[in-house]
Design a protein around this motif. Structure first.
Motif, mmCIF file in Angstrom:
data_model
loop_
_atom_site.group_PDB
_atom_site.id
_atom_site.type_symbol
_atom_site.label_atom_id
_atom_site.label_comp_id
_atom_site.label_asym_id
_atom_site.label_seq_id
_atom_site.Cartn_x
_atom_site.Cartn_y
_atom_site.Cartn_z
ATOM 1 N N LEU A 35 0.904 -1.172 -0.016
ATOM 2 C CA LEU A 35 0.086 -0.021 -0.215
ATOM 3 C C LEU A 35 0.974 1.162 -0.111
ATOM 4 O O LEU A 35 0.528 2.272 -0.612
ATOM 5 N N GLY A 36 1.808 1.350 0.747
ATOM 6 C CA GLY A 36 2.970 2.299 0.664
ATOM 7 C C GLY A 36 3.569 2.571 -0.730
ATOM 8 O O GLY A 36 3.547 3.524 -1.186
ATOM 9 N N MET A 37 3.887 1.573 -1.423
ATOM 10 C CA MET A 37 4.306 1.631 -2.700
ATOM 11 C C MET A 37 3.122 2.120 -3.804
ATOM 12 O O MET A 37 3.374 3.182 -4.581
ATOM 13 N N LEU A 38 2.113 1.525 -3.540
ATOM 14 C CA LEU A 38 0.907 2.090 -4.506
ATOM 15 C C LEU A 38 0.654 3.547 -4.051
ATOM 16 O O LEU A 38 0.148 4.343 -5.085
ATOM 17 N N GLY A 39 0.721 4.111 -2.789
ATOM 18 C CA GLY A 39 0.552 5.425 -2.332
ATOM 19 C C GLY A 39 1.590 6.379 -2.972
ATOM 20 O O GLY A 39 1.118 7.602 -3.453
ATOM 21 N N ALA A 40 2.803 5.917 -3.238
ATOM 22 C CA ALA A 40 3.927 6.537 -3.930
ATOM 23 C C ALA A 40 3.454 6.749 -5.301
ATOM 24 O O ALA A 40 3.810 7.823 -5.970
ATOM 25 N N LEU A 41 3.066 5.589 -6.048
ATOM 26 C CA LEU A 41 2.680 5.855 -7.301
ATOM 27 C C LEU A 41 1.491 6.825 -7.572
ATOM 28 O O LEU A 41 1.474 7.673 -8.454
ATOM 29 N N LEU A 42 0.446 6.763 -6.690
ATOM 30 C CA LEU A 42 -0.655 7.479 -6.557
ATOM 31 C C LEU A 42 -0.220 9.027 -6.312
ATOM 32 O O LEU A 42 -0.812 9.904 -7.174
ATOM 33 N N GLY A 43 0.718 9.194 -5.463
ATOM 34 C CA GLY A 43 1.197 10.703 -5.381
ATOM 35 C C GLY A 43 1.917 11.070 -6.498
ATOM 36 O O GLY A 43 1.893 12.386 -6.893
ATOM 37 N N ASN A 44 2.843 10.332 -7.079
ATOM 38 C CA ASN A 44 3.551 10.735 -8.357
ATOM 39 C C ASN A 44 2.531 10.981 -9.348
ATOM 40 O O ASN A 44 2.457 11.928 -10.187
ATOM 41 N N VAL A 46 -0.583 12.426 -9.107
ATOM 42 C CA VAL A 46 -1.072 13.385 -8.936
ATOM 43 C C VAL A 46 -0.227 14.722 -9.002
ATOM 44 O O VAL A 46 -0.540 15.616 -9.746
ATOM 45 N N ALA A 47 0.986 14.419 -8.856
ATOM 46 C CA ALA A 47 1.933 15.342 -8.883
ATOM 47 C C ALA A 47 2.249 15.707 -10.354
ATOM 48 O O ALA A 47 2.373 17.073 -10.812
ATOM 49 N N SER A 48 2.106 14.682 -11.296
ATOM 50 C CA SER A 48 2.196 14.996 -12.698
ATOM 51 C C SER A 48 0.971 15.639 -13.238
ATOM 52 O O SER A 48 0.962 16.558 -14.159
ATOM 53 N N LEU A 49 -0.296 15.405 -12.697
ATOM 54 C CA LEU A 49 -1.278 16.223 -12.790
ATOM 55 C C LEU A 49 -1.216 17.527 -12.563
ATOM 56 O O LEU A 49 -1.685 18.617 -13.420
ATOM 57 N N LEU A 50 -0.607 17.814 -11.479
ATOM 58 C CA LEU A 50 -0.384 19.232 -11.011
ATOM 59 C C LEU A 50 0.836 19.971 -11.739
ATOM 60 O O LEU A 50 1.241 20.901 -11.435
ATOM 61 N N GLY A 51 1.750 19.056 -12.447
ATOM 62 C CA GLY A 51 2.996 19.747 -13.048
ATOM 63 C C GLY A 51 3.971 19.925 -11.876
ATOM 64 O O GLY A 51 4.930 20.745 -12.292
ATOM 65 N N VAL A 52 4.028 19.261 -10.910
ATOM 66 C CA VAL A 52 5.486 19.305 -9.830
ATOM 67 C C VAL A 52 5.875 18.053 -9.851
ATOM 68 O O VAL A 52 6.664 17.751 -8.839
ATOM 69 N N GLU A 53 6.133 17.156 -10.785
ATOM 70 C CA GLU A 53 6.591 16.116 -10.729
ATOM 71 C C GLU A 53 8.076 16.110 -10.850
ATOM 72 O O GLU A 53 8.833 15.163 -10.377
ATOM 73 N N GLY A 57 16.002 20.363 -7.030
ATOM 74 C CA GLY A 57 16.128 20.036 -5.452
ATOM 75 C C GLY A 57 15.303 19.083 -4.998
ATOM 76 O O GLY A 57 14.744 18.125 -5.774
ATOM 77 N N ILE A 58 14.814 19.057 -3.796
ATOM 78 C CA ILE A 58 13.967 18.241 -3.221
ATOM 79 C C ILE A 58 12.556 18.592 -3.556
ATOM 80 O O ILE A 58 12.080 19.465 -3.427
ATOM 81 N N ASP A 59 11.732 17.477 -3.980
ATOM 82 C CA ASP A 59 10.460 17.606 -4.461
ATOM 83 C C ASP A 59 9.450 17.446 -3.354
ATOM 84 O O ASP A 59 8.820 16.381 -3.029
ATOM 85 N N TRP A 60 9.437 18.598 -2.298
ATOM 86 C CA TRP A 60 8.541 18.459 -1.351
ATOM 87 C C TRP A 60 7.208 18.050 -1.558
ATOM 88 O O TRP A 60 6.539 17.561 -0.919
ATOM 89 N N ILE A 61 6.620 18.774 -2.625
ATOM 90 C CA ILE A 61 5.098 18.643 -2.764
ATOM 91 C C ILE A 61 4.886 17.345 -3.307
ATOM 92 O O ILE A 61 3.861 16.435 -2.839
ATOM 93 N N ARG A 62 5.695 16.683 -4.153
ATOM 94 C CA ARG A 62 5.502 15.315 -4.503
ATOM 95 C C ARG A 62 5.551 14.283 -3.418
ATOM 96 O O ARG A 62 4.845 13.386 -3.238
ATOM 97 N N HIS A 63 6.581 14.512 -2.554
ATOM 98 C CA HIS A 63 6.720 13.632 -1.467
ATOM 99 C C HIS A 63 5.398 13.583 -0.552
ATOM 100 O O HIS A 63 5.021 12.707 0.270
ATOM 101 N N LEU A 64 4.985 14.952 -0.276
ATOM 102 C CA LEU A 64 3.638 15.104 0.758
ATOM 103 C C LEU A 64 2.614 14.259 -0.063
ATOM 104 O O LEU A 64 1.757 13.858 0.499
ATOM 105 N N LEU A 65 2.496 14.491 -1.550
ATOM 106 C CA LEU A 65 1.293 13.717 -2.101
ATOM 107 C C LEU A 65 1.500 12.214 -2.057
ATOM 108 O O LEU A 65 0.449 11.472 -1.829
ATOM 109 N N GLN A 66 2.785 11.911 -2.193
ATOM 110 C CA GLN A 66 3.095 10.303 -1.934
ATOM 111 C C GLN A 66 2.310 9.912 -0.537
ATOM 112 O O GLN A 66 1.980 8.792 -0.627
ATOM 113 N N LEU A 67 2.834 10.658 0.369
ATOM 114 C CA LEU A 67 2.386 10.515 1.717
ATOM 115 C C LEU A 67 1.029 10.399 1.875
ATOM 116 O O LEU A 67 0.262 9.288 2.454
ATOM 117 N N ALA A 68 0.477 11.387 1.262
ATOM 118 C CA ALA A 68 -1.102 11.365 1.402
ATOM 119 C C ALA A 68 -1.503 10.160 0.762
ATOM 120 O O ALA A 68 -2.606 9.633 1.176
#
Length: 92
Positions: A35-44, A46-53, A57-68
């Motif tokens: 589920l954590g792996m799938l959550g990372a894929l889901l976050g990635n 969503v990040a690509s939809l938002l244009g922040v993939e 530097g560090i992709d904080w928004i992408r990491h937060l989306l992965q955690l969510a």
């Protein structure tokens, strides 16, 4: 090596998601990793939809989306796991 990295990220995200969710989750460790792996894929995704993939530097928004994504999937997975296994492991 990519599979090993995916498993490590899934483990970390899954465990953090379990720590964030209130109460005790009954989902086993192997399912937490998946589920954590799938959550990372889901976050990635969503990040690509938002244009922040891909950022500098560090992709904080992408990491937060992965955690969510991991939190959402672990919460859903726990409910499904408990429903499939019955309430024999839950304290009432």
């Amino acid at each position: 090596m990519n599979w090993l990295w995916a498993i490590v990220v899934g483990l970390v995200l899954g465990l953090i998601a379990k720590a964030i969710l209130p109460g005790k989750q009954q989902v086993p460790l192997w399912l937490t990793i998946i589920l954590g792996m799938l959550g990372a894929l889901l976050g990635n995704w969503v990040a690509s939809l938002l244009g922040v993939e891909h950022t500098k530097g560090i992709d904080w928004i992408r990491h937060l989306l992965q955690l969510a994504g991991a939190v959402i999937l672990v919460a859903i997975g726990d409910r499904l796991w408990v429903g499939a296994r019955g309430n024999k492991h839950r304290a009432t």
